[in-house]
Each structure stands twice: as C-alpha cells, then as structure tokens.
Design an enzyme around this catalytic site. Structure first.
Site, PDB file in Angstrom:
ATOM      1  N   ASN A  11       0.875  -1.162   0.000  1.00 28.58           N
ATOM      2  CA  ASN A  11       0.000   0.000   0.000  1.00 28.58           C
ATOM      3  C   ASN A  11       0.922   1.225   0.000  1.00 28.58           C
ATOM      4  O   ASN A  11       1.690   1.405   0.937  1.00 28.58           O
ATOM      5  CB  ASN A  11      -0.849  -0.083   1.282  1.00 28.58           C
ATOM      6  CG  ASN A  11      -1.519   1.223   1.654  1.00 28.58           C
ATOM      7  OD1 ASN A  11      -1.685   2.112   0.828  1.00 28.58           O
ATOM      8  ND2 ASN A  11      -1.931   1.323   2.916  1.00 28.58           N
ATOM      9  N   LYS A  13       0.115   4.218   0.368  1.00 26.01           N
ATOM     10  CA  LYS A  13      -0.424   5.302   1.210  1.00 26.01           C
ATOM     11  C   LYS A  13      -0.357   6.609   0.406  1.00 26.01           C
ATOM     12  O   LYS A  13      -0.605   6.587  -0.797  1.00 26.01           O
ATOM     13  CB  LYS A  13       0.318   5.366   2.543  1.00 26.01           C
ATOM     14  CG  LYS A  13       0.345   3.989   3.221  1.00 26.01           C
ATOM     15  CD  LYS A  13       0.788   3.989   4.637  1.00 26.01           C
ATOM     16  CE  LYS A  13       0.757   2.561   5.163  1.00 26.01           C
ATOM     17  NZ  LYS A  13       1.116   2.452   6.568  1.00 26.01           N
ATOM     18  N   HIS A  97      -8.573   0.028   6.122  1.00 27.57           N
ATOM     19  CA  HIS A  97      -7.191   0.140   6.593  1.00 27.57           C
ATOM     20  C   HIS A  97      -7.180   0.894   7.923  1.00 27.57           C
ATOM     21  O   HIS A  97      -7.977   1.818   8.145  1.00 27.57           O
ATOM     22  CB  HIS A  97      -6.326   0.866   5.563  1.00 27.57           C
ATOM     23  CG  HIS A  97      -4.880   0.867   5.936  1.00 27.57           C
ATOM     24  ND1 HIS A  97      -4.341   1.801   6.783  1.00 27.57           N
ATOM     25  CD2 HIS A  97      -3.877   0.005   5.629  1.00 27.57           C
ATOM     26  CE1 HIS A  97      -3.055   1.534   6.965  1.00 27.57           C
ATOM     27  NE2 HIS A  97      -2.744   0.439   6.274  1.00 27.57           N
ATOM     28  N   GLU A  99      -5.386   3.156   9.128  1.00 29.30           N
ATOM     29  CA  GLU A  99      -5.272   4.624   9.080  1.00 29.30           C
ATOM     30  C   GLU A  99      -6.600   5.258   8.706  1.00 29.30           C
ATOM     31  O   GLU A  99      -6.922   6.361   9.163  1.00 29.30           O
ATOM     32  CB  GLU A  99      -4.143   5.019   8.108  1.00 29.30           C
ATOM     33  CG  GLU A  99      -2.781   4.754   8.745  1.00 29.30           C
ATOM     34  CD  GLU A  99      -1.663   4.448   7.769  1.00 29.30           C
ATOM     35  OE1 GLU A  99      -1.833   4.659   6.546  1.00 29.30           O
ATOM     36  OE2 GLU A  99      -0.601   3.976   8.226  1.00 29.30           O
ATOM     37  N   GLU A 169      -4.028  -6.724  10.367  1.00 30.04           N
ATOM     38  CA  GLU A 169      -3.014  -5.690  10.591  1.00 30.04           C
ATOM     39  C   GLU A 169      -3.247  -5.062  11.965  1.00 30.04           C
ATOM     40  O   GLU A 169      -4.094  -4.158  12.097  1.00 30.04           O
ATOM     41  CB  GLU A 169      -3.135  -4.604   9.520  1.00 30.04           C
ATOM     42  CG  GLU A 169      -2.857  -5.098   8.120  1.00 30.04           C
ATOM     43  CD  GLU A 169      -2.300  -3.985   7.247  1.00 30.04           C
ATOM     44  OE1 GLU A 169      -1.167  -4.131   6.790  1.00 30.04           O
ATOM     45  OE2 GLU A 169      -2.981  -2.969   7.063  1.00 30.04           O
ATOM     46  N   GLY A 175       3.260   1.223  10.598  1.00 30.16           N
ATOM     47  CA  GLY A 175       3.866   2.534  10.347  1.00 30.16           C
ATOM     48  C   GLY A 175       5.102   2.824  11.178  1.00 30.16           C
ATOM     49  O   GLY A 175       5.587   1.975  11.933  1.00 30.16           O
ATOM     50  N   SER A 215       4.514  -3.444   9.828  1.00 34.51           N
ATOM     51  CA  SER A 215       5.977  -3.428   9.970  1.00 34.51           C
ATOM     52  C   SER A 215       6.640  -4.699   9.447  1.00 34.51           C
ATOM     53  O   SER A 215       7.645  -5.157   9.997  1.00 34.51           O
ATOM     54  CB  SER A 215       6.381  -3.197  11.432  1.00 34.51           C
ATOM     55  OG  SER A 215       6.035  -1.897  11.840  1.00 34.51           O
TER      56      SER A 215
HETATM   57  P1  PGA Z   1       4.024  -0.731   7.393  1.00 36.97           P
HETATM   58  O1  PGA Z   1       2.547  -0.479   6.853  1.00 36.97           O
HETATM   59  O2  PGA Z   1       4.522  -1.985   6.751  1.00 36.97           O
HETATM   60  O3  PGA Z   1       4.785   0.487   6.961  1.00 36.97           O
HETATM   61  O4  PGA Z   1       3.912  -0.867   8.873  1.00 36.97           O
HETATM   62  C1  PGA Z   1       1.661  -1.545   6.791  1.00 36.97           C
HETATM   63  C2  PGA Z   1       0.303  -1.078   6.379  1.00 36.97           C
HETATM   64  O5  PGA Z   1      -0.104   0.024   6.743  1.00 36.97           O
HETATM   65  O6  PGA Z   1      -0.399  -1.825   5.683  1.00 36.97           O
END
Ligand code: PGA
Length: 261
Positions: A11, A13, A97, A99, A169, A175, A215
């Site tokens: 993703n 973002k 997601h 976020e 997740e 993040g 992560s």
């Molecule tokens: P990240 O993001 O691997 O940077 O932690 C994962 C995600 O938001 O799907």
C-alpha cells in the site's frame, strides 16, 4: 495455507506520483515476471490508478484502490465511488485500513456499506482488520477482529467469497511508530479471524485468503510467511521501493514454499 497462491502486495499510502507508480509496476514486472502460485498487488493513490492499471495489463499484477465511498453517486466532494474504480479498471479495493479507521473516523457500520457497494460494482475486496493498542492491552484482540468482521461482512453471501481477501493488521504494529508483532500474537489473532470466517460462512470460510501486515520487513517476513494460517504478506514502508518489494517478496515466498513442501 491450502492450494491458494502466495499473496504479496504493498500500500503506497500517500506516496508516489502517477509517473512513479507506473514505473514501479513496470520495474516490478521486469524484476519478477509473473511467477506461478503467486498473486502480486500494488495499492497506489487514486491519481495513479489509471496509469498503474494500464501498465499492469497482462502482467498478472493486481492494482487496488486505497478506499472508496459507499454511495453510488452524490454530493460527496472529494470522494470516489465503487463504479468509478471499476471503470478505472482496478482489480481490488482495500477497505478498513487502520489509518482510515483511526485518522478518518471510518466505522464498522460504514465499512459494511462500503463492502456492499464494492460487491455491487463487481470489485474484489481487501478487508483490513486488527486491534489497536488499547484493545490489545485489555486482551480483546479476538473480540475486536470478530466484531470488525461480523459487521463489515454482515449479509455477505458465500457466493461472493471468491472476491474477498482479509488482511490482519494490528494497529499498534503499523507505520513509523509501530512495533513488529510477535509470531505467537499473529498466530493467536489469525486463528480467531479464521474461526470467525468459519462461523460466518461455514467451511467456505476456510477459502478466504488471510494476509498479515504491520511493519513487515526483510528480517521478520520469513517468520510470518511460514505460518500455516497466513497466506501472504501486506507491506508498507519496506516495499515502497521496487528493490525492497522484490527482496521481501522473495524471502517471504521462499519461506512459505519451504514451509509447505
Ligand atoms: P508498514 O505499513 O509496513 O509500513 O507498517 C503496513 C500497512 O499500513 O499496511
């Protein structure tokens, strides 16, 4: 893992211009081709979608959108409908997601409507679920993912299951400030996700691909990929450059192949 492919995607973002997204798809295909038993995907921002879709034609790489509105049309300035995504040629829409839930107040009830709208438009859905740090501290990971799934997938028909993918997740692992999850934690909650899918859909609930994200990087991807309960990896930062995408994919896929052979 059954005879499902190994899923691997990123993703972007709020990163990557249309030109960069297009280049990413092109470079990715050049590096990896269309490997057997694998489903690759990228989820760029809206402005990149049409270009990425064009570049992905005949590569086998799926292009997904990061979000959509549940209404078919209307006075919703700044929003995008499922029909618009479908017309843009995307293969998938990601819904829920962390976020979106955390920063933009997306509720389970809204996600239920989005899932229904995506189905009506014929889109494939990548549904993200996961507990936040507080829910983890209170030990209600299982209840949290069950609630998220039961509401988002309310009235979801078994016939539509081939169009559903679920990503686990945990919010606290995502993040910059995220902590990579322990394998036992992933296993515990993934098992509850699978159990909830079986509660909702019977044995057909076993067929839904279940990915892990949060992560994920070159160091930990092997441990997650080896898990029997996990059918693929969903990566953010570590896969925003093609080189990183390729490295994490190759390590994860090798681990999955070894674990299942
Ligand atoms: P990240 O993001 O691997 O940077 O932690 C994962 C995600 O938001 O799907």
């Amino acid at each position: 893992m059954t005879d499902r492919p190994f899923y691997f995607g990123t993703n972007f973002k709020m990163h990557q211009t249309p030109t960069e997204s297009r280049q990413f798809v092109s470079d990715l295909h050049e590096r990896l081709g269309s490997p057997d038993s694998v489903q690759l995907f990228v989820i760029p921002p809206y402005t990149s979608l049409v270009w990425a879709v064009e570049e992905a034609v005949d590569t086998g790489i799926w292009v997904g959108a990061q979000n959509m509105h549940f209404a078919e049309r209307g006075a919703f300035t700044g929003e995008i409908s499922a029909a618009m995504l479908q017309a843009a040629g995307v293969d998938m829409v990601m819904l829920g997601h962390a976020e979106r839930r955390q920063l933009f107040g997306e509720t389970d009830a809204a996600l239920h409507k989005k899932v229904q709208a995506a189905l009506r438009a014929g889109l494939r859905i990548l549904l993200c679920v996961g507990e936040n740090a507080e829910e983890k501290a209170f030990g209600i990971e299982a209840e949290t993912v069950a609630r998220q799934l039961k509401i988002a997938l309310h009235n979801f028909r078994s016939d539509d299951l081939p169009r559903l993918i679920v990503a686990y997740e945990p919010v606290w692992s995502i993040g910059e400030g995220g902590t990579p999850a322990g394998v036992a934690d992933v296993e515990y909650t993934a098992r509850h996700i699978r159990a909830t899918l079986v509660t909702l859909f019977g044995t057909a609930g076993q067929t839904v691909p279940l990915l892990y994200g949060g992560s994920v990087n070159l160091d930990n991807c092997v441990d997650y990929a080896r898990l029997d309960l996990i059918d693929g990896l969903f990566v953010g930062r570590a896969a925003w450059q093609v080189a990183g995408y390729v490295e994490v994919f190759q390590a994860g896929f090798a681990a999955k192949t070894e674990a299942t052979s």
